[in-house]
Design a protein around this motif. Sequence first.
Motif, PDB file in Angstrom:
ATOM      1  N   UNK A 160     -84.802 -89.502  47.861  1.00 42.28           N
ATOM      2  CA  UNK A 160     -86.032 -90.186  48.252  1.00 42.28           C
ATOM      3  C   UNK A 160     -85.978 -90.592  49.721  1.00 42.28           C
ATOM      4  N   UNK A 161     -84.863 -91.169  50.128  1.00 44.23           N
ATOM      5  CA  UNK A 161     -84.732 -91.616  51.518  1.00 44.23           C
ATOM      6  C   UNK A 161     -84.789 -90.419  52.463  1.00 44.23           C
ATOM      7  N   UNK A 162     -84.082 -89.340  52.104  1.00 41.84           N
ATOM      8  CA  UNK A 162     -84.123 -88.133  52.936  1.00 41.84           C
ATOM      9  C   UNK A 162     -85.519 -87.549  53.032  1.00 41.84           C
ATOM     10  N   UNK A 174     -93.521 -93.272  50.553  1.00 38.43           N
ATOM     11  CA  UNK A 174     -92.679 -94.213  51.295  1.00 38.43           C
ATOM     12  C   UNK A 174     -92.764 -93.883  52.775  1.00 38.43           C
ATOM     13  N   UNK A 175     -93.591 -94.663  53.469  1.00 39.44           N
ATOM     14  CA  UNK A 175     -93.758 -94.444  54.895  1.00 39.44           C
ATOM     15  C   UNK A 175     -92.545 -94.923  55.678  1.00 39.44           C
ATOM     16  N   UNK A 176     -92.475 -94.492  56.913  1.00 38.17           N
ATOM     17  CA  UNK A 176     -91.325 -94.857  57.750  1.00 38.17           C
ATOM     18  C   UNK A 176     -91.272 -96.352  58.028  1.00 38.17           C
ATOM     19  N   UNK A 177     -92.418 -97.004  58.087  1.00 39.38           N
ATOM     20  CA  UNK A 177     -92.438 -98.455  58.295  1.00 39.38           C
ATOM     21  C   UNK A 177     -91.817 -99.195  57.121  1.00 39.38           C
ATOM     22  N   UNK A 178     -92.182 -98.802  55.924  1.00 40.09           N
ATOM     23  CA  UNK A 178     -91.614 -99.440  54.722  1.00 40.09           C
ATOM     24  C   UNK A 178     -90.136 -99.098  54.602  1.00 40.09           C
ATOM     25  N   UNK A 179     -89.771 -97.877  54.943  1.00 40.06           N
ATOM     26  CA  UNK A 179     -88.367 -97.471  54.920  1.00 40.06           C
ATOM     27  C   UNK A 179     -87.560 -98.319  55.904  1.00 40.06           C
ATOM     28  N   UNK A 180     -88.125 -98.568  57.072  1.00 42.02           N
ATOM     29  CA  UNK A 180     -87.451 -99.420  58.054  1.00 42.02           C
ATOM     30  C   UNK A 180     -87.299-100.845  57.530  1.00 42.02           C
ATOM     31  N   UNK A 181     -88.314-101.349  56.847  1.00 42.65           N
ATOM     32  CA  UNK A 181     -88.247-102.693  56.277  1.00 42.65           C
ATOM     33  C   UNK A 181     -87.137-102.781  55.222  1.00 42.65           C
TER      34      UNK A 181
END
Length: 112
Positions: A35-37, A47-54
């Motif tokens: 999922x992360x990849x 899962x957008x990059x902003x949420x991933x960063x959070x």
Amino acid sequence: MAKAARAAQAWRTYRDVTRPGSPGLGARIRALPRMIGAAMRGRYPGLGKGRLALLGLGVLYIVSPVDVVPDFLALIGVADDFGVFLWLTGSLLGESGRYVEWERERIRAVPS
């Protein structure tokens, strides 16, 4: 996050993981690296990059020795870490369940 809100989120996560037909805990945990990849490559729209960063900041907060509320303040100092842990766990397990279901739908959509 208030204690009641953390408890409610933990309960929602438990209900989601144990719901019949829902991906189990093991499937969700195994799906996390995929999922992360996929999110980092922009292939998973859930899962957008902003949420991933959070979520990444949540991990950093837990492992970091620097806290908003220092741990030497007995239970209060540990409570903020635990709150972030509950939020992070609930978010990751919930999203990884949606990711597993998204993968299943993509597999079904591919013509044989």
